[in-house]
Design a protein around this motif. Structure first.
Motif, PDB file in Angstrom:
ATOM      1  N   SER A  32      30.702 -25.036  41.891  1.00 42.18           N
ATOM      2  CA  SER A  32      29.380 -24.980  41.260  1.00 42.18           C
ATOM      3  C   SER A  32      28.260 -25.203  42.276  1.00 42.18           C
ATOM      4  O   SER A  32      27.123 -25.416  41.895  1.00 42.18           O
ATOM      5  N   ASP A  33      28.624 -25.124  43.559  1.00 43.44           N
ATOM      6  CA  ASP A  33      27.649 -25.281  44.629  1.00 43.44           C
ATOM      7  C   ASP A  33      26.843 -26.564  44.473  1.00 43.44           C
ATOM      8  O   ASP A  33      25.623 -26.542  44.305  1.00 43.44           O
ATOM      9  N   LYS A  67      26.621 -31.898  36.950  1.00 40.50           N
ATOM     10  CA  LYS A  67      26.791 -30.518  37.384  1.00 40.50           C
ATOM     11  C   LYS A  67      26.278 -30.343  38.810  1.00 40.50           C
ATOM     12  O   LYS A  67      26.662 -29.405  39.501  1.00 40.50           O
ATOM     13  N   ARG A  68      25.366 -31.239  39.236  1.00 42.27           N
ATOM     14  CA  ARG A  68      24.822 -31.106  40.587  1.00 42.27           C
ATOM     15  C   ARG A  68      25.688 -31.803  41.619  1.00 42.27           C
ATOM     16  O   ARG A  68      25.398 -31.781  42.800  1.00 42.27           O
ATOM     17  N   MET A  69      26.725 -32.493  41.156  1.00 41.96           N
ATOM     18  CA  MET A  69      27.597 -33.218  42.084  1.00 41.96           C
ATOM     19  C   MET A  69      29.027 -32.716  41.921  1.00 41.96           C
ATOM     20  O   MET A  69      29.496 -32.543  40.808  1.00 41.96           O
ATOM     21  N   GLY A  70      29.703 -32.542  43.040  1.00 47.77           N
ATOM     22  CA  GLY A  70      31.134 -32.259  42.938  1.00 47.77           C
ATOM     23  C   GLY A  70      31.877 -33.539  43.230  1.00 47.77           C
ATOM     24  O   GLY A  70      31.386 -34.395  43.964  1.00 47.77           O
ATOM     25  N   TYR A 121      36.284 -23.662  36.561  1.00 47.75           N
ATOM     26  CA  TYR A 121      36.036 -24.533  35.405  1.00 47.75           C
ATOM     27  C   TYR A 121      34.559 -24.986  35.315  1.00 47.75           C
ATOM     28  O   TYR A 121      33.976 -24.922  34.231  1.00 47.75           O
ATOM     29  N   PRO A 122      33.943 -25.412  36.411  1.00 43.67           N
ATOM     30  CA  PRO A 122      32.540 -25.841  36.299  1.00 43.67           C
ATOM     31  C   PRO A 122      31.638 -24.713  35.797  1.00 43.67           C
ATOM     32  O   PRO A 122      30.668 -24.967  35.089  1.00 43.67           O
ATOM     33  N   LEU A 123      31.990 -23.468  36.134  1.00 42.14           N
ATOM     34  CA  LEU A 123      31.170 -22.357  35.674  1.00 42.14           C
ATOM     35  C   LEU A 123      31.406 -22.080  34.197  1.00 42.14           C
ATOM     36  O   LEU A 123      30.486 -21.785  33.434  1.00 42.14           O
ATOM     37  N   ARG A 124      32.651 -22.171  33.797  1.00 46.43           N
ATOM     38  CA  ARG A 124      32.991 -22.006  32.381  1.00 46.43           C
ATOM     39  C   ARG A 124      32.229 -23.024  31.543  1.00 46.43           C
ATOM     40  O   ARG A 124      31.684 -22.712  30.502  1.00 46.43           O
ATOM     41  N   VAL A 125      32.235 -24.237  32.048  1.00 51.92           N
ATOM     42  CA  VAL A 125      31.561 -25.315  31.347  1.00 51.92           C
ATOM     43  C   VAL A 125      30.083 -24.993  31.199  1.00 51.92           C
ATOM     44  O   VAL A 125      29.457 -25.309  30.200  1.00 51.92           O
ATOM     45  N   ASP A 126      29.568 -24.294  32.200  1.00 53.04           N
ATOM     46  CA  ASP A 126      28.154 -23.952  32.195  1.00 53.04           C
ATOM     47  C   ASP A 126      27.876 -22.718  31.342  1.00 53.04           C
ATOM     48  O   ASP A 126      26.741 -22.307  31.204  1.00 53.04           O
ATOM     49  N   GLY A 183      30.874 -31.699  35.066  1.00 52.13           N
ATOM     50  CA  GLY A 183      29.698 -31.450  34.251  1.00 52.13           C
ATOM     51  C   GLY A 183      30.025 -30.989  32.848  1.00 52.13           C
ATOM     52  O   GLY A 183      29.171 -30.453  32.153  1.00 52.13           O
ATOM     53  N   ALA A 184      31.274 -31.178  32.427  1.00 49.96           N
ATOM     54  CA  ALA A 184      31.630 -30.764  31.079  1.00 49.96           C
ATOM     55  C   ALA A 184      31.176 -31.825  30.084  1.00 49.96           C
ATOM     56  O   ALA A 184      31.160 -33.015  30.386  1.00 49.96           O
ATOM     57  N   THR A 185      30.808 -31.378  28.882  1.00 51.06           N
ATOM     58  CA  THR A 185      30.471 -32.326  27.826  1.00 51.06           C
ATOM     59  C   THR A 185      31.778 -32.894  27.267  1.00 51.06           C
ATOM     60  O   THR A 185      32.846 -32.325  27.496  1.00 51.06           O
TER      61      THR A 185
END
Lengths: 875, 277
Positions: free
Chosen positions: B190-191, B111-114, B133-138, A764-766
């Protein structure tokens, strides 16, 4: 056998052969051979490359090495001349003949290497003995002072003419391999069946009465033109009265009669009981220096011939030693003073801001050369360089070089005490003659090709003639012999670093951001067009780039300097503003316009920002730089606050951002999450505007505070504006190295494996987050290498700096001043450097330094790169 | 490939998905794919795919190489967008929301898919940073949230015990199997609503593969998992439902055991029994 059977037979043969081949798993010979040949070929090629590089290095070292190589004594001859009080020595240009003048006026011409008498004669002294003597630097015009207070001028002239070998008189007696003696002349063999005849001629003029008392010290200089010489001389008589005289010869055009008019003026009296030992005079006759045996030097200002004044009295030696010898170095800028304690100091006449004598000058002790073990008895200076030879009472005869402060060669004369001897450094600085009153003559021939250069002189500070303090200076050549060459590589190394730093400051951000943009953000097809275009840019001849920089860009930047500086602010601001405005677009619209329209929008933003900068330039200049940027950089008007404000602006922005983050934390972001895209964009925009306002306040406060503390950036990185300056070089050399950095960095970024990129994007990173956190760190080794190779190119770049940098070898970080790099220096000066000379070898040393610099940079870069690469190795 | 397979696309009987027994979850379906087609440039790679993926269960996609199973998987989180010249039509929805609809924010969709890839692809960062990392990105910066998430994800990926003392070490310093489990931990950090696995064990040795399979078994129920695999035994072991794809078409989709023991179509049984593929 039927055809069919034959076919079957053939078939079984073939099958058998195939089977044979299959069983035989060995590799064919030709394959092995080709493999081996390729191996050898590649090894040989690689070795050749290494040898070529080593060869270049060895060549540079070989050319530069003699600079520190010292010298050698070629010959030492001892001979006996008639025992007489020697007062003057001279030698010819070709180091063949010497002449010794005794105090009774008798002279003897002798062959330098053998001591063989060539001729002898008598100067017309009227039966008197000379009590004082003074001569010009070339030593061919001499003045003698006498007991009766009169002086006589004499010319001691060597005449040289070139004859054919056939003109050689019969019965010429060979003296050595080169020279033959015939009559009163020496014939020297020259290449091409020629000989050079050398003869000596002496002329004495009628006495001129100057004083009533015996003359004890005398200095003589000849100025003016050859046709109408101005002869100046200073006499000091036994009563301590100094007189400055000037003889002007006038040629009557009608009668061809030469009349000489002598005018004399008395110097102000010296203190009572002053025993004068030496007197010196400049060729312009504007300065008279008188040394006393009490160790004092009196400096008279004789610029007004009729009213000379005593400007200054200094004590030469702190320990009260007397001055036993004194002489001007070639050029009359430096006075060499030898003391009875063996010290040898050099004084410059400088005009310091403080502590100057009433005439604005001051004698300053600038150099202290290695002292002799006993009193300095004689000094003889070179006619062409800053070399000199000194003799001490203990018999030491040292050949020295004043600029590089080194004793080149040491002769001790067998430990014999010096007895009242005269000393002469030959005109070509290739030998020393010493004749004692006992008639003992010594001749040393030597070869010391590069006395000016020592490690200290090349990389250290040297106090040069006419300078207020020791400096790093590069000034390799000038029109006259009296010039002191200044061979410090430091300004050139500095110039190289300065050009590199400013161009990298410009090129690295643009090159890297461009690479990230094309590698991560644009469509593959765009990338396929942009990259080759950038690489074509790289192949642009740098001479063209430099030419445009010097003749087009430099004047434009000079005219529109305020607009150019403003562009540095307007461009990032404009782009950021555009980015925030883009965020305000509804999501649907933004997605629809994402491709080409977005690209054109960015392009238009850049153009618009430049246009705004162009139009607001004058307003910016009047608002920030008191309407006159050039005067502001000079420090003539205003304070440093506006400039510091501009510099602090980005810093202020980041500080404000950090503070906001400290206070609000993630709350703002969490709140934003609940909003629509446009609203979140608007909030972002407001936040940005607020931060900007805060940054303005912060940086204004910081700049004002620093100004209040007395800090002013002018005099440092900003100072007087020069048209060809580091800013222009930064632009243009940046332009030249951007493609290098861009291309290599782009390669590094796009060679990051796609699965890493996918992993980030799938999280989900840009694209920007992916680039920032994953791609760039992974490609860091390649990006670093790109920057380093760009740096290497900037260090070695020649034509651009040559044309656009002004070529001023100054030590100055001022972005508005010029510079001279090692490479440009070589390009500029190599054509004018005689092969094998000091200058020539210095340029090769500059090349070697450049080589070492790039070598070091590349080695460090490679090591760091490998360390980075280890991190990303397993990907 | 033999003659039967070559003739297959034209002769493949149309099938009615409802005719198959798909194990349904009591929570309904997470993915709804209807008449989905995909072209690379002019080449059609997916033909008229229609299937429903039940929530909370493991769905395996099997089929010979090049049959489009990875392409289908990558369509679910629009990773195919990275490839130029991809064109799709038909409908694909996650949790009733259209994936290819206009104005879909791809970033928030992902973000909703792993996703777990074929090759372990940890970043050149510490183990901790890899997981969060997915949380950082968020934009999450709260340390305690990050630490809790890290531990939860690592436990979820059965990696906690091995890594709890070396969270600061580089993710690249681990073995291949551990790296893949680290990637699974990252994918579940990211659940996500759906966990997509693209042949997660194909680059691993048998022991590491066994661990990954065990892990998938443990994750069943918490996440809806779509797994692409080459390995039929693996599909049989881990999945609830299996879809067999061939030459871009969904041939058969149903309860795994049924599909493996009693395939409805000849192609399926040929593939399963190893006649081709």
């Amino acid at each position: 056998m039927t055809t069919n059977e034959e076919a079957t037979q053939n078939k079984t043969d073939r099958e058998r052969a195939t089977a044979q081949r299959r069983r035989d798993k060995g590799t064919r010979k030709s394959v092995l051979l080709a493999d081996r040949a390729a191996g050898w070929g590649i090894t040989a090629g690689g070795l050749l490359v290494i040898f070529a590089v080593i060869g270049i290095m060895v060549f540079l070292v070989a050319v530069a090495l003699p600079l520190g190589g010292g010298g050698e004594t070629l010959e030492h001859a001892e001979y006996d001349l008639p025992a007489k009080q020697t007062v003057w020595l001279n030698a010819d240009e070709y180091s063949t003949l010497g002449v010794r003048v005794a105090d009774d006026g008798s002279y003897r011409v002798f062959h330098l290497t053998t001591g063989r008498s060539v001729s002898s004669g008598q100067l017309d002294f009227g039966g008197e003995r000379a009590t004082a003597i003074g001569g010009v630097l070339n030593r061919d015009r001499v003045a003698f002072g006498f007991q009766d207070g009169s002086i006589r001028f004499a010319d001691l002239i060597f005449e040289a003419d070139v004859l054919l070998q056939s003109d050689l008189p019969d019965g010429a007696e060979p003296l050595d391999q080169r020279d033959r003696l015939a009559g009163e002349a020496i014939y020297s063999n020259l290449p091409g069946e020629q000989v050079r005849r050398l003869r000596f001629r002496a002329e004495t003029q009628a006495p001129v009465a100057v004083a009533d008392a015996p003359i004890v010290a005398l200095a003589y200089r000849v100025g003016g033109t050859t046709e109408r010489p101005t002869r100046s001389f200073v006499t000091v008589d036994a009563e301590g009265v100094g007189r400055l005289s000037r003889a002007i010869s006038k040629l009557n055009i009608m009668t061809s009669e030469l009349t000489t008019e002598v005018r004399t003026t008395d110097l102000p009296p010296l203190p009572a009981d002053t025993q004068v030992t030496t007197v010196e005079l400049t060729t312009l006759a504007d300065t008279v220096l008188v040394a006393s045996d009490a160790g004092q030097i009196f400096r008279f200002d004789a610029r007004d011939f009729n009213h000379p004044t005593l400007s200054e009295t200094i004590t030469a030696f702190d320990d009260g030693s007397t001055i036993s010898a004194m002489e001007f170095l070639n050029g009359e800028q430096a006075l060499v003073v030898g003391g009875s304690n063996g010290a040898l100091d050099v004084y410059f006449k400088l005009s310091p801001e403080q502590g100057a004598a009433p005439d604005g000058y001051k004698l300053v002790r600038a150099r202290q050369h290695e002292p002799h073990g006993a009193a300095v008895t004689a000094i003889s200076v070179s006619q062409r360089s800053k070399s000199l030879v000194t003799e001490a009472a203990n018999g030491e005869v040292w050949v020295r070089h004043s600029t590089s402060d080194q004793v080149l060669l040491r002769y001790d004369h067998g430990g014999k005490q010096a007895v009242d001897s005269e000393l002469l450094l030959l005109p070509r600085v290739d030998g020393v003659v010493r004749v004692a009153s006992t008639g003992e003559g010594d001749f040393w021939a030597f070869d010391y090709p590069h006395p000016e250069t020592t490690l200290d002189a090349v990389f250290g500070k040297i106090w040069y003639e006419g300078y207020d303090q020791p400096t790093y200076t590069w000034q390799s050549s000038s029109g006259t012999d009296v010039f002191e060459p200044k061979y410090s590589l430091v300004p050139l190394i500095f110039g190289t670093i300065k050009a590199t730093v400013y161009s990298l400051v410009f090129a690295i951000p643009i090159g890297l951001l461009g690479a990230i943009y094309t590698a991560e953000f644009v469509h593959r097809r765009v990338r396929a067009t942009v990259k080759p275009m950038m690489e074509t840019m790289e192949s642009m001849p740098t001479v063209v780039v430099g030419f445009i920089a010097a003749l087009v860009l430099a004047p434009i930047v000079e005219t529109w300097i305020a607009a150019v500086l403003l562009a540095f602010i307007a461009l990032p601001m404009g782009l950021m503003l555009a980015a925030f405005l883009w965020q305000l677009l509804p999501l649907q619209t933004a997605l629809k316009l994402d491709g080409l329209p977005k690209f054109f929008f960015m392009f238009a933003t850049i153009l618009l920002s430049l246009y705004v900068a162009y139009n607001l330039g004058p307003a910016f200049e009047s608002g920030f730089f008191y309407s006159d940027f050039m005067a502001w950089t000079n420090g003539d008007i205003g304070t440093g606050t506006p400039f510091m404000f501009l510099v602090f602006l980005p810093v202020g922005f980041f500080v404000a951002r950090w503070l906001v983050h400290r206070v609000f934390g993630d709350r703002l972001r969490d709140y934003q999450r609940g909003l629509t895209k446009s609203h979140a964009g608007a909030l972002d925009f407001l936040r940005w505007a607020g931060l900007l306002a805060a940054a303005v306040v912060l940086s204004l406060a910081a700049a004002s505070a620093l100004t209040a503390l007395g800090f002013d950036p002018r005099g440092g990185v900003v100072d007087t504006y020069v048209q060809r300056n580091a800013l222009v070089v930064g632009f243009v050399m940046g332009f030249a190295i951007i493609p290098t950095i861009y291309s290599l960095a782009e390669d590094a970024l796009s060679s990051v494996p796609d699965h890493v990129r996918s992993a980030s994007l799938a999280s989900g990173a840009t694209p920007w987050q992916t680039a920032k956190w994953v791609i760039v760190p992974t490609a860091l080794s390649g990006i670093f290498a790109a920057c380093m190779i760009g740096m290497g190119r900037a260090v070695g770049e020649t034509m651009i700096v040559l044309m656009a940098a002004g070529n001023t070898p100054v030590l100055d970080w001022n972005i508005f001043n010029g510079l001279r790099t090692l490479s440009a220096n070589i390009a500029v000066e190599l054509p004018e450097a005689p092969q094998g000379g000091t200058h020539y070898r210095m340029l090769f040393l500059a090349g070697l330094t450049l080589f070492v610099m790039t070598f070091t940079i590349n080695t460090i870069a490679e090591n760091i790169r490998l360390r980075f690469r280890k991190r990303a190795f397993q990907l | 490939m033999n003659a039967t397979a070559e003739a297959a696309p034209d002769e493949a009987p149309k099938f009615n998905p409802t005719a198959y027994h798909v194990t349904k979850s009591d929570q309904g379906d997470i993915l709804d794919i209807r008449n989905f087609n995909l072209w690379y440039d002019d080449v059609q790679a997916l033909f008229d795919i229609t299937m429903e993926v039940p929530r909370g269960l493991v769905t395996a996609l099997i089929g010979p190489s090049g049959c489009g199973k990875s392409t289908l998987l990558r369509c679910i989180n629009r990773m195919n967008d990275l490839i130029d010249e991809v064109r799709v039509d038909g409908r694909m929805a996650v949790d009733e929301r259209d994936i290819y609809g206009k104005g879909v924010d791809v970033i928030s969709l992902r973000k909703r898919m792993g996703m777990v890839f074929q090759k372990p692809n940890p970043f050149a960062m510490s183990i901790f940073e890899n997981v969060v990392y997915p949380l950082r990105v968020d934009g999450v910066t709260d340390k305690s949230v990050l630490e809790d998430t890290c531990e939860r994800a690592l436990r979820g990926a059965a990696l906690w015990e091995e890594t709890k003392d070396r969270l600061k070490e580089s993710g690249l310093s681990m073995s291949g199997g551990q790296q893949q489990r680290l990637c699974i931990a990252r994918a579940i950090a990211s659940d996500p609503e759906v966990l997509l696995m693209d042949e997660p064990a194909s680059a691993l040795d048998p022991i590491a593969t066994a661990k990954i399979e065990e892990l998938i078994d443990e994750l069943r129920g918490q996440y809806s998992i779509v797994i692409v695999t080459h390995n039929m035994q693996q599909a049989a072991r881990v999945s609830d439902n299996t879809a067999f794809m061939y030459l871009g078409r969904l041939i058969e989709f149903g309860h795994t055991e049924t599909l493996f023991t009693n395939p409805k179509l000849k192609q399926t049984s040929d593939y399963i029994s190893g006649r081709f593929g």
